[in-house]
Design an enzyme around this catalytic site. Structure first.
Site, PDB file in Angstrom:
ATOM      1  N   SER A 219       0.858  -1.188   0.000  1.00 36.49           N
ATOM      2  CA  SER A 219       0.000   0.000   0.000  1.00 36.49           C
ATOM      3  C   SER A 219       0.888   1.229   0.000  1.00 36.49           C
ATOM      4  CB  SER A 219      -0.881   0.006   1.264  1.00 36.49           C
ATOM      5  OG  SER A 219      -1.522   1.245   1.434  1.00 36.49           O
TER       6      SER A 219
ATOM      7  N   TYR B 195      -2.105  -0.660  10.399  1.00 37.48           N
ATOM      8  CA  TYR B 195      -2.100  -1.005   8.976  1.00 37.48           C
ATOM      9  C   TYR B 195      -0.795  -0.564   8.320  1.00 37.48           C
ATOM     10  CZ  TYR B 195      -3.604  -1.040   4.066  1.00 37.48           C
ATOM     11  OH  TYR B 195      -3.704  -1.264   2.715  1.00 37.48           O
TER      12      TYR B 195
END
Length: 253
Positions: free
Chosen positions: A137, A150
């Site tokens: 990501s 995350y």
């Protein structure tokens, strides 16, 4: 014989798009939690193999890897392309990020790719060719508020990618990370719902807030990400390894 590719989190979003992109050139083993969604992909793509797994559960991973090994033995072929796509985005302020949420993010987003890669890379090395493609990501490359767990898990995935790329460079195996920006998937839909619930703004306005992180002013499509994965999985990409490739419309430029 077409190489055998394992795609995790294949029942929706980026994983489903990757399955469609690789189907013409690879044998496919698709994993996910939703058996009905996997069955729909079988109906669409034809004779592909599917296995369900809760990859965030270390015990279920052991069962899953045993079944993967058995399938490879029956087919007489190792997994030569591993797409570690399954993951979850946990969003919360630091003071509300529990030990459990932290552990769950690391287990699914980093522990599962590590375990699968460790188990399957020896078969790639023995075959003399392989691809490990980790879906990370832009959160691994820059900061976003409320994403400590995350972001840490995805940054760890990029670190794992780089270390293994060097370790395996002489073995015919490449290891890369793809780092999408905000992509039009269920994860972004949930993020927009959170924005809507917190701010009272409309769903469209919430989605626009996320799209504006990109200088192009739009969300990525899963198919854009899948096209990059398909290239990295191809023999043409032999010279690309150890990279964290952002696909974000210039957000991390």
């Amino acid at each position: 014989m077409r190489p055998l590719a394992l795609i995790t989190g294949a029942s929706r979003g980026i994983g489903r798009a990757v399955a469609r992109a690789l189907a013409p050139t690879h044998q496919l083993l698709l994993s996910g939690r939703d058996q009905a969604a996997l069955a729909a992909l079988v109906a669409e793509l034809g004779p592909v193999h599917t296995l369900t797994c809760e990859l965030g559960d270390p015990v279920d991973r052991v069962r899953f890897l045993s079944e993967v090994t058995g399938l490879c033995e029956r087919l007489g072929a190792p997994i030569q392309v591993l797409v570690n796509n399954a993951g979850a985005a946990i969003s919360a302020p630091l003071h509300r990020t529990s030990d459990l949420a932290w552990a769950q993010a690391l287990e699914l987003n980093l522990g599962a790719p590590f375990a699968l890669t460790r188990a399957l890379v020896p078969g790639m090395v023995k075959a003399g060719w392989g691809r490990v493609i980790n879906i990370a990501s832009t959160a691994a490359l820059k900061g976003y508020a409320y994403t400590a767990a995350y972001s840490a898990s995805k940054a760890g995935l990029v670190g794992l990618t780089r270390a293994l790329a060097v370790e395996l460079a002489s073995k015919g195996v490449t290891v890369n990370a793809v780092c999408p920006g905000f992509t039009d998937t269920d994860i972004v839909a949930r993020a927009a719902e959170n924005i809507q619930a917190t701010t009272g703004r409309s769903q469209d306005d919430a989605r626009l807030t996320l799209a504006r992180f990109s200088p192009q002013g739009r969300l990525r499509s899963p198919e854009e990400v899948a096209a990059l994965v398909a290239y990295l999985a191809s023999p043409t990409a032999d010279g690309i390894t150890g990279q964290a490739l952002a696909i974000d419309g210039g957000e991390t430029a």
